[in-house]
Design a protein around this motif. Structure first.
Motif, short mmCIF file in Angstrom:
data_model
loop_
_atom_site.label_atom_id
_atom_site.label_comp_id
_atom_site.label_asym_id
_atom_site.label_seq_id
_atom_site.Cartn_x
_atom_site.Cartn_y
_atom_site.Cartn_z
N GLU A 49 0.82 -1.21 0.00
CA GLU A 49 0.00 0.00 0.00
C GLU A 49 0.86 1.26 0.00
OE1 GLU A 49 -3.48 2.37 0.15
OE2 GLU A 49 -3.31 0.21 -0.16
N TYR A 50 2.03 1.20 0.62
CA TYR A 50 2.90 2.36 0.77
C TYR A 50 4.27 2.19 0.11
CZ TYR A 50 -0.28 4.06 4.42
OH TYR A 50 -1.38 4.50 5.12
N GLN A 79 2.00 9.10 7.18
CA GLN A 79 1.02 8.09 7.56
C GLN A 79 1.60 6.74 7.96
OE1 GLN A 79 -1.98 7.66 4.51
NE2 GLN A 79 -2.11 9.85 4.16
N TRP A 80 2.70 6.34 7.35
CA TRP A 80 3.18 4.97 7.52
C TRP A 80 4.14 4.86 8.71
CZ3 TRP A 80 8.11 2.75 7.20
CH2 TRP A 80 8.14 1.35 7.18
N THR A 88 -3.80 0.31 5.71
CA THR A 88 -3.45 1.56 6.38
C THR A 88 -3.53 1.48 7.90
OG1 THR A 88 -5.74 2.36 6.22
CG2 THR A 88 -4.24 2.91 4.40
#
Length: 544
Positions: A445-446, A468-469, A477
């Protein structure tokens, strides 16, 4: 970095001068009232002249004072800085020296001197303006210092970098280098720093797309400045096999790295405290090997070939893969081997036992009446792990090579590289963690940079990673529970070349620049950064 601010007392100096002049004028009106003290003016032949005025004592030049220093501007940011007042350290008349007893730091010293364009004097006593490198293990009876930790003390015009090990001292030199590049000087004070996670790196798919040795070496240098310590090389897949082979030259692609080039890559990585982790993915993603050995192609009940999947029911399949594993182990010398295990296409159909009845029957013969094709695949991964273990290596494998409710269970000593939750029957990260397994984060996702953006992938942004990560965000997430933190060993940013012509290798280097820097920051210190994204971008531009 904000620079070093020098407070100059210009206003105070002007006021002092005016007061002295007024006092002198006032004294001249006091002729005849002199105390008779000798002066330096109004004399003849050295004898005092009555009524002469004593010259004022010269006002000393104002001394410099310094504001409290700020932490050096670096990526990743240092975890702790004790400010102090002083000019800091700038490259100039000093050089780099290695403390007696720390001779193993010679490479680090030479590299730093070259980068800062100052002299290197080897093992020598540190002068006032020198940078001294020293190993400093914990005193006897004291708590052991964390691996890769270091300190940088800047005081009295010099710098002393100490570390628990050579890697720690090296990271201290990266902090000094970046501080000079971003602000011109290493600020006065003490830096104490250490990584949050032991595994921090980049993975590159050099199988689907050929990358030159020079390009890989440039990535190593970039990684080193970011304090990343692992480079994964996925060099075998359906589209190519990219390292020369003596045992099976027939599987090697036209464009490939020679063994001499790989040795140079591995040697450079070692000098930069980076481990190169090779990967031959199996039993899926073996198309390049199968192309040279079509008899090993897995076929379903209808006789249709299954892309990239080797027939794990044939002993010859294991023999070829194991020969390749044994051939490359001395070349890399890494503590790790990545054995793959992901996306075996026999397990992506609705009913593997019906589609591949021969594999199902073999599984029952080997592992009992309840065994399935997934058990045969799990045993394949275990067997490859046993091979690399016998060679003194620790095995890594992708998370989708481990299955629930099987007769055969993946060995617990294989490190899980968790990348996705998109595959059929995907298992949540918690399942692996509850089993006590140790995991490395490659959350697609990242952290997946997939050329051409197929299958709904989008090029990751540094900002999203930065804001965010964290290593706890293994899938999607949402983070896993903090109680699992010690089992998450770190993470790697991954470049996959599914549509290999979508970007040139230079475009790849440019595209991953900010995401890789953001990843490095969050692996070194997963806390919310003090610097906002715009400030992080500005600092990145300063560092070049």
């Amino acid at each position: 970095m904000g620079g070093i601010r020098v407070k100059r007392h210009s206003v105070r100096t002007r006021a002092t001068t005016a007061l002295v002049a007024a006092a002198a004028a006032f004294s001249m009106t006091l002729a005849g009232c002199s105390s008779g003290e000798s002066g330096t003016s109004g004399t003849t032949g050295g004898a005092p002249v009555r009524g002469a005025v004593k010259a004022p004592t010269p006002t000393p030049s104002p001394s410099r004072t310094y504001a409290l220093s700020k932490a050096p501007d670096t990526i990743p940011a240092v975890r702790e800085h004790e400010p102090a007042r002083g000019p800091g350290w700038r490259p100039g008349r000093g050089g780099v020296v290695v403390a007696k007893g720390s001779e193993g730091l010679a490479d680090e010293g030479r590299l730093l001197a070259q980068e800062l364009k100052i002299g290197y004097r080897g093992v020598a006593a540190a002068g006032a303006a020198d940078v001294e490198l020293a190993l400093q293990p914990a005193p006897k009876g004291a708590a052991k210092q964390p691996p890769e930790s270091y300190t940088v003390l800047t005081r009295g015009g010099g710098v002393r970098i100490t570390g628990a090990d050579e890697a720690g001292v090296f990271y201290g030199t990266r902090t000094l280098k970046q501080a000079v590049r971003s602000g011109g000087a290493m600020p006065e004070g003490l830096v104490r720093d250490r990584p949050d996670r032991p595994q921090r790196g980049l993975m590159v798919d050099i199988a689907r797309k050929h990358f030159t040795a020079a390009w890989i070496e440039d990535r190593l240098r970039e990684m080193a400045d970011l304090k990343l310590n692992q480079l994964g090389l996925h060099f075998s897949d359906d589209q190519g096999f990219r390292i020369a082979s003596d045992s099976h030259p027939e599987v090697v692609s036209r464009e490939h790295l020679t063994k001499a080039e790989v040795r140079r890559i591995v040697e450079l990585a070692a000098r930069l405290h980076i481990t190169v982790i090779p990967e031959i993915d199996s039993p899926g993603h073996l198309g390049a090997v199968i192309a040279a050995h079509p008899q090993l192609q897995l076929r379903n009940v209808s006789g249709r070939a299954t892309r990239g999947a080797i027939d794990i029911g044939q002993p010859e399949s294991a023999r070829i893969v194991d020969e390749l594993l044994r051939e490359y182990t001395p070349l890399f010398g890494s503590a790790y081997w990545h054995i793959g295990g992901d996306e075996y296409q026999a397990l992506t159909v609705q009913n593997p036992e019906a589609s591949f009845p021969r594999l199902a029957e073999l599984a029952r013969q080997k592992y009992g009446p309840n065994a399935r094709v997934q058990d045969l695949a799990a045993a394949w991964v275990n067997d490859r792990a046993a091979v690399v273990r016998s060679l003194g290596k620790k095995a890594k494998a992708w998370n989708d090579g481990f299955f629930r409710n099987g007769v055969v269970t993946g060995n617990k000593d294989i490190e899980i590289e968790y990348w996705t939750g998109k595959e059929i029957g995907a298992r949540q990260p918690d399942e692996y963690l509850r089993e006590g397994r140790r995991v490395v984060n490659l959350n697609d996702e990242y952290l997946y940079y997939v050329l051409g953006e197929p299958n709904q992938f989008r090029y990751p942004t540094g900002r999203r990673i930065y804001e965010q990560w964290t290593p706890l965000v293994l899938r999607g997430t949402q983070p896993v529970a903090k109680g699992y933190s010690d089992q998450i060993l770190g993470g790697r940013f991954a470049v996959w070349c599914d549509l290999s012509q979508a970007q040139t290798q230079d475009q790849v280097a440019s595209g991953i620049r900010m995401p890789l820097r953001a990843t490095a920051q969050k692996l070194w210190d997963p806390r919310t950064p003090a610097r906002d994204w715009r400030g992080f971008q500005a600092l990145s531009q300063k560092l070049g």
